[in-house]
Design a protein around this motif. Structure first.
Motif, PDB file in Angstrom:
ATOM      1  N   ASN A 126     -51.082 104.537  -1.514  1.00  0.00           N
ATOM      2  CA  ASN A 126     -50.771 103.295  -0.793  1.00  0.00           C
ATOM      3  C   ASN A 126     -49.376 103.341  -0.176  1.00  0.00           C
ATOM      4  O   ASN A 126     -48.811 102.336   0.185  1.00  0.00           O
ATOM      5  N   MET A 127     -48.839 104.566  -0.073  1.00  0.00           N
ATOM      6  CA  MET A 127     -47.498 104.678   0.511  1.00  0.00           C
ATOM      7  C   MET A 127     -47.546 104.835   2.043  1.00  0.00           C
ATOM      8  O   MET A 127     -46.562 104.571   2.713  1.00  0.00           O
ATOM      9  N   LEU A 128     -48.668 105.319   2.541  1.00  0.00           N
ATOM     10  CA  LEU A 128     -48.787 105.509   3.995  1.00  0.00           C
ATOM     11  C   LEU A 128     -50.016 104.759   4.496  1.00  0.00           C
ATOM     12  O   LEU A 128     -51.058 104.761   3.835  1.00  0.00           O
ATOM     13  N   SER A 129     -49.892 104.156   5.657  1.00  0.00           N
ATOM     14  CA  SER A 129     -51.079 103.506   6.240  1.00  0.00           C
ATOM     15  C   SER A 129     -52.057 104.601   6.659  1.00  0.00           C
ATOM     16  O   SER A 129     -51.681 105.773   6.777  1.00  0.00           O
ATOM     17  N   ASP A 130     -53.307 104.219   6.908  1.00  0.00           N
ATOM     18  CA  ASP A 130     -54.334 105.193   7.282  1.00  0.00           C
ATOM     19  C   ASP A 130     -53.884 106.064   8.443  1.00  0.00           C
ATOM     20  O   ASP A 130     -54.043 107.280   8.441  1.00  0.00           O
ATOM     21  N   CYS A 131     -53.323 105.398   9.457  1.00  0.00           N
ATOM     22  CA  CYS A 131     -52.972 106.159  10.662  1.00  0.00           C
ATOM     23  C   CYS A 131     -51.847 107.143  10.367  1.00  0.00           C
ATOM     24  O   CYS A 131     -51.894 108.302  10.772  1.00  0.00           O
ATOM     25  N   ILE A 146     -50.065  92.010  15.323  1.00  0.00           N
ATOM     26  CA  ILE A 146     -51.108  92.258  14.310  1.00  0.00           C
ATOM     27  C   ILE A 146     -51.342  93.763  14.145  1.00  0.00           C
ATOM     28  O   ILE A 146     -51.427  94.274  13.026  1.00  0.00           O
ATOM     29  N   PHE A 147     -51.390  94.482  15.251  1.00  0.00           N
ATOM     30  CA  PHE A 147     -51.620  95.932  15.129  1.00  0.00           C
ATOM     31  C   PHE A 147     -50.413  96.626  14.490  1.00  0.00           C
ATOM     32  O   PHE A 147     -50.575  97.571  13.719  1.00  0.00           O
ATOM     33  N   ILE A 148     -49.211  96.147  14.808  1.00  0.00           N
ATOM     34  CA  ILE A 148     -48.017  96.753  14.193  1.00  0.00           C
ATOM     35  C   ILE A 148     -48.055  96.503  12.687  1.00  0.00           C
ATOM     36  O   ILE A 148     -47.806  97.406  11.877  1.00  0.00           O
ATOM     37  N   ALA A 149     -48.426  95.280  12.314  1.00  0.00           N
ATOM     38  CA  ALA A 149     -48.525  94.968  10.871  1.00  0.00           C
ATOM     39  C   ALA A 149     -49.597  95.830  10.194  1.00  0.00           C
ATOM     40  O   ALA A 149     -49.491  96.133   9.003  1.00  0.00           O
ATOM     41  N   ASP A 150     -50.608  96.237  10.963  1.00  0.00           N
ATOM     42  CA  ASP A 150     -51.664  97.102  10.405  1.00  0.00           C
ATOM     43  C   ASP A 150     -51.217  98.556  10.290  1.00  0.00           C
ATOM     44  O   ASP A 150     -51.999  99.417   9.889  1.00  0.00           O
ATOM     45  N   GLY A 151     -50.016  98.871  10.747  1.00  0.00           N
ATOM     46  CA  GLY A 151     -49.516 100.241  10.637  1.00  0.00           C
ATOM     47  C   GLY A 151     -49.559 101.022  11.931  1.00  0.00           C
ATOM     48  O   GLY A 151     -49.228 102.206  11.954  1.00  0.00           O
ATOM     49  N   CYS A 152     -49.991 100.399  13.019  1.00  0.00           N
ATOM     50  CA  CYS A 152     -49.995 101.108  14.303  1.00  0.00           C
ATOM     51  C   CYS A 152     -48.596 101.075  14.920  1.00  0.00           C
ATOM     52  O   CYS A 152     -47.765 100.237  14.563  1.00  0.00           O
TER      53      CYS A 152
END
Ligand code: SAM
Length: 582
Positions: free
Chosen positions: A23-28, A113-119
């Motif tokens: 859980n340290m890195l987002s999927d992308c 929203i996309f930035i918060a999702d890790g993009c």
């Protein structure tokens, strides 16, 4: 882009090593970091500290898993492994274009929203104006190209041409994203976002979307009009109209009246449409520009007969749009790469409707149609000889229109713009043609009023005038007839297409003027003489006959026939629609 190419391998390794549980890195980020670790430049850079930390617990396992995979697959390096996975030959994939539904959200909110999702947003909408200021269309296009080709997985940016469009790296999984499901973003190709944006109906205007289903452009129109005014949306196909209605509802468009109807049967003189000033026409086409289909390369959609039939429909739809009394702007688009459905349609429409001029579509766009005199636009099967041979020799008009169309219409393609193959033309009614002028036209016969003829000659030369006038008169007859119901329409259409061109002409024009012009035209080669005569509309004629038959039957008392014939017309259309683009 490189990470993208290795994605199936990367995902396999992430899965096998359990790294996806980190859980340290987002999927992308996990995918990008895995690529760098195993196939890229490594994670030695000073800025890579936090990434190293995130992947460290899995680093050893990943390297071992890759080694084993290579052994199992008989690959000695990453390139060979790609080949073994069948990934090498893959072309550059299409980026993911997204239109923000401004009725439900804002571009800023979507970015957040996309930035918060890790993009990672590499170009925010706020920075676009400064970036493009002072640049010409060519510079903007190459800048766009630079940005888009540098997009890494999970990165996205604002488009440089369209303010409500974002673009993500290819294969970003957006189909099930909550913004997509909530219709806050609409997954549609950038090129498909051009027509409504360019038509740009002001608040409170009345607009027609002639071929609307499934409704992506209808919703876009609503967004631009901020849900004010009215959008009359038609589609011939019952099932697709249901999709359209669902789209309208889910996307929050409250100013749309969607109806399952043949646009060609809509009476432009109905008082309901008296205030319609803007019309979007996006009719059925061969769909040969759609990148994923590629069937233009196999010739599947390039049958000339099929293209001619489609062109007939496209001409009829555009001509019909121009009959709306208050119309000011008509936009035409196709996702076809064929000249028959694009430049040729525009060419003929301009000649038949001298009250309309072309307007430049999206001045900041660089890619324009290739001149008919220079061959070889990618994907097209036309050559210069064919182009002129299949049509009338337009002599002096040919160069003028060619120049006009190639300067003002828009082409889009995957190679140049990273979109589907697309074509857009914008027609604008010239100020010289007020509604009064137009209504008065029906009462004049050619030659009786030289002043009026002179006005039209500003748009086309004397030789072509008679034919253009004929089409205008045809159209005004159709309008008159439509006021008297179905029988009258049928009769009028029958008259138009059952007799010879000569009979039609004498019905329509003053005899003296006609004789004068015919005498002059006889001197020319037959092929050279007309602009838009029955031969040109041979394809249109075919459509007319089918509708004609339908109407004749409809006037009978037999209700079953009524249904059958209507169904027949729909089936014909469905056949064309088999290759449509949604
Ligand atoms: C290219 S699609 C339109 C896509 C739509 N504009 C969008 O952006 O979602 C063409 C549509 O035209 C419809 N169509 C074809 N002929 C028509 C006609 N005479 N009247 C109304 N709709 C028609 C087809 O059923 C089809 O749904």
């Amino acid at each position: 882009m490189e990470t993208q190419r290795y994605l199936p391998i990367i995902e396999k390794l992430i899965e096998e090593t359990g790294a996806h549980e980190s859980n340290m890195l987002s999927d992308c980020l996990l995918r990008v970091v895995t690529y760098e670790l195993l196939f890229g430049k490594g994670l030695g850079g000073r800025d890579a500290g936090s990434f190293r930390k995130g992947i460290r617990p899995y680093q050893r396992k990943m390297k071992d898993a890759l080694k084993k995979l290579k052994e199992d697959m008989g690959a000695s390096n990453g390139k060979e492994l790609l080949e073994k996975f069948g990934l090498q030959a893959k072309e550059d994939p299409m980026p993911r274009w997204v239109r923000v539904n401004l009725l439900k959200t804002t571009v800023q909110e979507v970015e957040d929203i996309f930035i918060a999702d890790g993009c990672i947003c590499i170009l925010s909408w706020k920075a676009v104006d400064d970036l493009v200021r002072g640049k010409d269309a060519k510079a903007i296009s190459s800048l766009m190209d630079e940005y888009i080709t540098s997009l890494q997985p999970w990165q996205f940016m604002s488009d440089l041409h369209l303010p409500d469009v974002l673009v993500f790296s290819p294969a970003t999984p957006l189909f099930k994203h909550h913004l997509t499901l909530d219709k806050k973003i609409i997954l549609m190709d950038k090129a498909s976002c051009i027509p409504a944006r360019v038509l740009s109906p002001p608040r409170d205007s009345h607009v027609v979307d002639a071929c609307a289903a499934p409704g992506n452009k209808t919703n876009h129109l609503s967004c631009i009009m901020q849900n004010t005014g009215k959008v009359f949306a038609f589609d011939l196909d019952q099932k697709r109209t249901e999709t359209l209605k669902a789209m309208v509802e889910k996307s929050g468009s409250t100013n749309v009246e969607a109806q399952c109807a043949d646009f060609l049967e809509i009476d432009p003189t109905d008082p309901k449409y008296a205030k319609v000033t803007h019309i979007l026409t996006d009719p059925s086409c061969s769909g040969s520009g759609i990148v994923s289909r590629k069937d233009h390369l196999t010739g599947e959609t390039t049958s000339r007969t099929r293209l001619k039939l489609l062109r007939g429909l496209q001409l009829r739809i555009l001509n019909h749009a121009m009959l709306f009394p208050a119309v000011e702007r008509v936009i035409y688009s196709t996702c076809s790469v064929h000249r028959e459905e694009n430049e040729e349609v525009v060419w003929r429409i301009l000649e038949a409707n001298p009250e309309f001029d072309l307007e430049t579509v999206l001045p900041s766009w660089h890619h324009r149609p290739t001149k008919a005199s220079s061959r070889n636009e990618e994907g097209e099967d036309q050559n210069e000889e064919e182009y002129y041979e299949t049509d009338v020799n337009y002599s002096h008009l040919r160069e003028k229109l060619d120049e006009e169309i190639t300067r003002k219409c828009l082409r889009a393609s995957f190679n140049v713009d990273k979109t589907n193959g697309f074509f857009v033309a914008l027609f604008k009614k010239s100020r010289n043609f007020s509604n009064e002028t137009r209504q008065g036209e029906g009462e004049h016969t050619v030659g009786e009023d030289e002043t009026q003829e002179g006005e039209v000659e500003g748009n086309c030369k004397d030789d072509e005038y008679a034919e253009v006038e004929q089409v205008k008169e045809d159209r005004s007859k159709l309008m008159d007839a439509s006021e008297h119901g179905l029988d009258a329409t049928t009769k009028s259409k029958k008259r138009r297409f059952s007799g010879s061109a000569e009979e039609d002409s004498s019905l329509i024009k003053g005899e003296n003027s006609l004789k004068k012009k015919k005498k002059k035209r006889k001197k020319d080669k037959t092929r050279d003489q007309s602009i838009l005569n029955e031969d040109d509309f041979g394809d249109v004629k075919q459509f007319d006959h089918s509708l004609e038959d339908a109407k004749v039957t409809l006037t009978s008392d037999d209700a079953d026939n009524d249904v059958d014939v209507k169904a027949d017309v729909v089936v014909r259309d469905k056949e064309e629609e088999a290759t449509r683009f949604d």
